[in-house]
Scaffold this motif. Structure first.
Motif, PDB file in Angstrom:
ATOM      1  N   PRO A   1     -18.026   0.821   5.275  1.00 46.06           N
ATOM      2  CA  PRO A   1     -19.845   0.024   5.025  1.00 46.06           C
ATOM      3  C   PRO A   1     -21.056   1.103   5.443  1.00 46.06           C
ATOM      4  CG  PRO A   1     -18.433  -1.849   6.297  1.00 46.06           C
ATOM      5  CD  PRO A   1     -17.535  -0.140   6.647  1.00 46.06           C
ATOM      6  N   VAL A   2     -21.617   0.642   4.468  1.00 42.67           N
ATOM      7  CA  VAL A   2     -23.022   1.737   4.747  1.00 42.67           C
ATOM      8  C   VAL A   2     -23.589   1.677   6.120  1.00 42.67           C
ATOM      9  CG1 VAL A   2     -24.570   3.228   3.779  1.00 42.67           C
ATOM     10  CG2 VAL A   2     -22.503   2.778   2.143  1.00 42.67           C
ATOM     11  N   LEU A   3     -23.362   1.584   6.807  1.00 47.34           N
ATOM     12  CA  LEU A   3     -24.488   1.889   8.460  1.00 47.34           C
ATOM     13  C   LEU A   3     -25.120   2.732   9.110  1.00 47.34           C
ATOM     14  CD1 LEU A   3     -21.982  -0.897  10.443  1.00 47.34           C
ATOM     15  CD2 LEU A   3     -24.317  -1.530   8.918  1.00 47.34           C
ATOM     16  N   PRO A   4     -26.240   2.736   8.987  1.00 54.71           N
ATOM     17  CA  PRO A   4     -27.662   3.912   9.702  1.00 54.71           C
ATOM     18  C   PRO A   4     -25.954   4.213  10.457  1.00 54.71           C
ATOM     19  CG  PRO A   4     -28.361   1.625   9.773  1.00 54.71           C
ATOM     20  CD  PRO A   4     -27.439   1.099   8.845  1.00 54.71           C
TER      21      PRO A   4
ATOM     22  N   PRO B   1     -12.205  17.261  30.065  1.00 52.90           N
ATOM     23  CA  PRO B   1     -12.754  15.287  29.997  1.00 52.90           C
ATOM     24  C   PRO B   1     -12.637  14.800  29.047  1.00 52.90           C
ATOM     25  CG  PRO B   1     -14.129  17.053  29.957  1.00 52.90           C
ATOM     26  CD  PRO B   1     -13.245  18.008  29.821  1.00 52.90           C
ATOM     27  N   GLN B   2     -11.794  13.142  29.428  1.00 55.77           N
ATOM     28  CA  GLN B   2     -11.884  12.839  28.183  1.00 55.77           C
ATOM     29  C   GLN B   2     -12.265  12.186  27.044  1.00 55.77           C
ATOM     30  OE1 GLN B   2     -10.429   8.027  29.489  1.00 55.77           O
ATOM     31  NE2 GLN B   2      -8.535   9.133  28.874  1.00 55.77           N
ATOM     32  N   VAL B   3     -11.877  12.076  26.106  1.00 52.11           N
ATOM     33  CA  VAL B   3     -12.400  11.613  24.768  1.00 52.11           C
ATOM     34  C   VAL B   3     -12.621  10.253  24.875  1.00 52.11           C
ATOM     35  CG1 VAL B   3     -12.698  12.502  22.293  1.00 52.11           C
ATOM     36  CG2 VAL B   3     -12.218  14.461  23.872  1.00 52.11           C
ATOM     37  N   GLU B   4     -13.893   9.512  24.555  1.00 51.48           N
ATOM     38  CA  GLU B   4     -13.497   8.482  23.511  1.00 51.48           C
ATOM     39  C   GLU B   4     -13.443   8.191  21.870  1.00 51.48           C
ATOM     40  OE1 GLU B   4     -17.174   6.222  25.891  1.00 51.48           O
ATOM     41  OE2 GLU B   4     -15.631   5.940  28.007  1.00 51.48           O
ATOM     42  N   VAL B   5     -12.715   7.022  21.702  1.00 49.96           N
ATOM     43  CA  VAL B   5     -12.499   7.306  20.321  1.00 49.96           C
ATOM     44  C   VAL B   5     -12.311   6.159  19.575  1.00 49.96           C
ATOM     45  CG1 VAL B   5     -11.389   8.120  18.310  1.00 49.96           C
ATOM     46  CG2 VAL B   5     -11.703   9.685  19.972  1.00 49.96           C
ATOM     47  N   ASP B   6     -13.593   5.599  18.906  1.00 50.61           N
ATOM     48  CA  ASP B   6     -13.105   3.976  18.338  1.00 50.61           C
ATOM     49  C   ASP B   6     -12.686   3.608  17.523  1.00 50.61           C
ATOM     50  OD1 ASP B   6     -14.322   3.000  20.706  1.00 50.61           O
ATOM     51  OD2 ASP B   6     -16.231   2.958  19.669  1.00 50.61           O
ATOM     52  N   GLN B   7     -11.575   3.799  16.835  1.00 50.59           N
ATOM     53  CA  GLN B   7     -11.110   3.985  15.736  1.00 50.59           C
ATOM     54  C   GLN B   7     -11.816   2.610  14.395  1.00 50.59           C
ATOM     55  OE1 GLN B   7      -7.240   5.428  14.831  1.00 50.59           O
ATOM     56  NE2 GLN B   7      -6.733   4.437  13.245  1.00 50.59           N
ATOM     57  N   TYR B   8     -12.788   3.058  14.122  1.00 51.79           N
ATOM     58  CA  TYR B   8     -13.434   2.279  13.269  1.00 51.79           C
ATOM     59  C   TYR B   8     -13.140   1.975  11.571  1.00 51.79           C
ATOM     60  CZ  TYR B   8     -18.059   0.013  11.322  1.00 51.79           C
ATOM     61  OH  TYR B   8     -19.311  -0.853  10.408  1.00 51.79           O
ATOM     62  N   MET B   9     -12.892   0.393  11.629  1.00 54.20           N
ATOM     63  CA  MET B   9     -11.983   0.221  10.342  1.00 54.20           C
ATOM     64  C   MET B   9     -12.034  -1.001   9.675  1.00 54.20           C
ATOM     65  SD  MET B   9      -8.131   1.181  11.496  1.00 54.20           S
ATOM     66  CE  MET B   9      -8.384   0.306  13.059  1.00 54.20           C
TER      67      MET B   9
ATOM     68  N   VAL C   1     -17.135  -6.422   2.732  1.00 55.14           N
ATOM     69  CA  VAL C   1     -18.483  -5.484   3.629  1.00 55.14           C
ATOM     70  C   VAL C   1     -19.970  -6.393   3.335  1.00 55.14           C
ATOM     71  CG1 VAL C   1     -19.458  -3.325   2.330  1.00 55.14           C
ATOM     72  CG2 VAL C   1     -17.147  -3.382   2.514  1.00 55.14           C
ATOM     73  N   ALA C   2     -20.132  -6.892   2.773  1.00 57.63           N
ATOM     74  CA  ALA C   2     -21.279  -8.059   2.947  1.00 57.63           C
ATOM     75  C   ALA C   2     -21.357  -8.151   4.411  1.00 57.63           C
ATOM     76  CB  ALA C   2     -21.373  -9.514   1.297  1.00 57.63           C
ATOM     77  N   GLY C   3     -19.929  -8.851   3.929  1.00 52.90           N
ATOM     78  CA  GLY C   3     -20.219 -10.218   6.000  1.00 52.90           C
ATOM     79  C   GLY C   3     -19.954  -9.107   7.084  1.00 52.90           C
ATOM     80  N   VAL C   4     -19.584  -7.497   6.557  1.00 51.71           N
ATOM     81  CA  VAL C   4     -19.828  -6.456   7.992  1.00 51.71           C
ATOM     82  C   VAL C   4     -21.486  -6.694   7.881  1.00 51.71           C
ATOM     83  CG1 VAL C   4     -19.278  -4.582   9.119  1.00 51.71           C
ATOM     84  CG2 VAL C   4     -17.871  -5.403   7.701  1.00 51.71           C
ATOM     85  N   LEU C   5     -22.097  -5.856   6.775  1.00 53.72           N
ATOM     86  CA  LEU C   5     -23.139  -5.311   6.847  1.00 53.72           C
ATOM     87  C   LEU C   5     -24.799  -6.365   7.041  1.00 53.72           C
ATOM     88  CD1 LEU C   5     -22.653  -3.439   3.215  1.00 53.72           C
ATOM     89  CD2 LEU C   5     -22.975  -2.636   5.690  1.00 53.72           C
ATOM     90  N   VAL C   6     -23.969  -7.888   7.256  1.00 54.61           N
ATOM     91  CA  VAL C   6     -25.166  -9.382   7.473  1.00 54.61           C
ATOM     92  C   VAL C   6     -24.633  -8.930   9.464  1.00 54.61           C
ATOM     93  CG1 VAL C   6     -24.844 -11.713   7.454  1.00 54.61           C
ATOM     94  CG2 VAL C   6     -24.770 -10.159   5.605  1.00 54.61           C
ATOM     95  N   ARG C   7     -23.765  -9.004   9.439  1.00 59.57           N
ATOM     96  CA  ARG C   7     -23.218  -8.763  11.398  1.00 59.57           C
ATOM     97  C   ARG C   7     -23.918  -7.120  11.613  1.00 59.57           C
ATOM     98  NH1 ARG C   7     -20.230 -12.676   8.549  1.00 59.57           N
ATOM     99  NH2 ARG C   7     -19.929 -13.999   9.262  1.00 59.57           N
ATOM    100  N   GLY C   8     -24.536  -6.234  11.020  1.00 62.53           N
ATOM    101  CA  GLY C   8     -24.381  -4.827  11.535  1.00 62.53           C
ATOM    102  C   GLY C   8     -24.720  -4.909  12.830  1.00 62.53           C
ATOM    103  N   ARG C   9     -25.934  -5.819  14.298  1.00 64.47           N
ATOM    104  CA  ARG C   9     -25.921  -5.283  14.962  1.00 64.47           C
ATOM    105  C   ARG C   9     -25.025  -5.429  15.837  1.00 64.47           C
ATOM    106  NH1 ARG C   9     -31.459  -7.365  17.005  1.00 64.47           N
ATOM    107  NH2 ARG C   9     -32.625  -5.271  15.810  1.00 64.47           N
TER     108      ARG C   9
ATOM    109  N   HIS D   1     -21.256   8.856   0.016  1.00 64.61           N
ATOM    110  CA  HIS D   1     -22.252   8.274   0.495  1.00 64.61           C
ATOM    111  C   HIS D   1     -22.055   8.194   1.807  1.00 64.61           C
ATOM    112  CE1 HIS D   1     -25.693   7.379   1.212  1.00 64.61           C
ATOM    113  NE2 HIS D   1     -26.004   6.158   1.777  1.00 64.61           N
ATOM    114  N   PRO D   2     -21.034   8.240   3.065  1.00 60.15           N
ATOM    115  CA  PRO D   2     -20.512   8.071   3.900  1.00 60.15           C
ATOM    116  C   PRO D   2     -19.978   9.802   4.713  1.00 60.15           C
ATOM    117  CG  PRO D   2     -20.003   6.030   3.570  1.00 60.15           C
ATOM    118  CD  PRO D   2     -19.925   6.845   2.733  1.00 60.15           C
ATOM    119  N   ALA D   3     -19.535  10.266   3.929  1.00 57.36           N
ATOM    120  CA  ALA D   3     -18.998  10.771   4.319  1.00 57.36           C
ATOM    121  C   ALA D   3     -19.702  12.419   3.737  1.00 57.36           C
ATOM    122  CB  ALA D   3     -17.663  11.735   2.822  1.00 57.36           C
TER     123      ALA D   3
END
Length: 373
Positions: free
Chosen positions: A116-119, A15-23, A89-97, A157-159
């Motif tokens: 960024p440290v997101l849940p 089956p095909q693997v879906e990968v989101d390269q998050y940067m 990073v602060a901008g990314v966290l503010v836009r978390g959702r 922390h994320p690792a």
């Protein structure tokens, strides 16, 4: 009709693997070899029929991937400074959702950079993170307090929370297990690739200069290389030193025989590798280190540091030296010039053993394994 799209025979492929390269912390031109890794790996993954890969980047890094495969975090731009990254990073966290909505729920979230440290539950089905090295743990004296805090927040922390960690070498794997306290079964060492198709070996005569492509970071050890070149020039006064890379103003004033070119195009790098007498690689620390392999693919002899993962990458195709000993460094550069024929032969073989396709396939193996856990 050839549509140019990947095709897949489902009866012959898993089956095909879906990968989101998050940067979200990617700054074009600001991350050295890490950028090469992210770009080449994305391309290699995209060529695999068994993979559907998308890129998630900030507005300042848009254009990384084709439009249909790119998701942009709007309103966020970063620069390569620590504080510039923190603002981003602060901008990314503010836009978390809004950010997490860009990630496919069924995809592996794969990040080749710091994040960024997101849940973790908001980062997709599974989180796989590449940690290229823990240089700040191995050489803490080279890092300021803000840099250490950045790496603690964005690397460590994320690792620790990731489902799996990918790194570039066995050296880095041991370092990660030691310093982060994670089980070694959660860490996989996958060597990077060397795109030898982009480099043409030059077996003819070479010009009288030593080449070093590296950003002006402290661990790149430019000052000791310049001191070593003074010794080299006592025997070979015609020999110059050519430096390329970003942030080279950090190395200060240089002798007249040092040519500081700064950031140059890929084409200029390939030309320099075809002309240089030697690639010198005096780095105090590398999680992998691509330039020696690129030099080898160009038929350029390599004199390299014996530190960290560098011998693991270069094998028997380089002359090694202690990067803190300028006399030994100079001797290795001269030896590489004298032993050119043997080094070129070994180097071409060594570079060809690191294809990006194999690197991508091994990443997919990890992605499949975490999906079954």
């Amino acid at each position: 009709m050839d549509t140019g799209r990947k095709t897949m025979n489902l009866s012959n492929h898993p089956p095909q693997v879906e990968v989101d390269q998050y940067m979200p912390t990617f700054v074009p031109g600001g991350v050295g070899g890490g950028e090469t890794y992210a770009r080449k790996l994305f391309q290699a993954l995209d060529e695999l029929a068994e993979v559907s890969v998308h890129a998630v980047v900030t507005e300042g890094a848009s254009g990384f991937a084709p439009d249909a495969q790119e998701r942009v975090i709007s309103g966020v731009k970063l620069d390569s400074s620590v504080w510039g990254r923190l603002r981003g990073v602060a901008g990314v966290l503010v836009r978390g959702r809004k950010v997490t909505r860009l990630l496919r729920p069924s995809a592996v979230t794969f990040t080749p950079f710091t994040i960024p440290v997101l849940p973790k539950r908001k980062l997709g089905k599974k989180l796989v993170m590449t940690v290229h090295d823990l240089q700040h743990r191995e050489l803490p004296e080279l890092f300021s307090l803000p840099e250490k805090l950045w790496r603690s927040l964005m690397y460590e922390h994320p690792a620790r929370r990731a489902d799996h960690i990918i790194t570039d070498s066995e050296y880095s794997k041991k370092s990660i297990v030691k310093h982060l306290g994670v089980d070694e079964s959660r860490v996989t060492a996958i060597p990077l690739g060397a795109d030898v198709s982009g480099f043409t070996p030059n077996l003819a005569e070479r010009e009288a200069f030593v080449y070093y492509p590296a950003r002006g970071w402290k661990h790149k050890n430019h000052s000791r290389l310049i001191e070593a070149m003074k010794i080299v020039r006592e025997e070979r006064p015609e020999m110059r030193l050519v430096l390329t890379g970003g942030a080279l103003d950090a190395i200060g004033d240089v002798p007249t025989w040092v040519d500081v070119k700064g950031l140059v195009t890929f084409e200029e790098v390939t030309q320099l590798l075809q002309k240089a007498s030697v690639l010198a690689f005096p780095s105090l620390f590398e999680g992998f280190g691509l330039p020696p392999l690129e030099a080898m693919a160009s038929g350029c002899p390599v004199a390299a540091s014996n530190a960290a993962s560098i011998p693991e990458v270069c094998g028997d195709a380089a002359v090694y030296f202690d990067p803190r000993n300028t006399e030994e460094m100079a001797e290795a550069i001269l030896a590489a010039i004298d032993d050119r024929d043997a080094l070129v032969r070994k180097g071409l073989e060594r570079a060809a053993s690191f294809p990006w396709a194999l690197c991508a396939e091994r990443h997919v193996q990890v992605f499949r394994e975490v999906l079954t856990c």
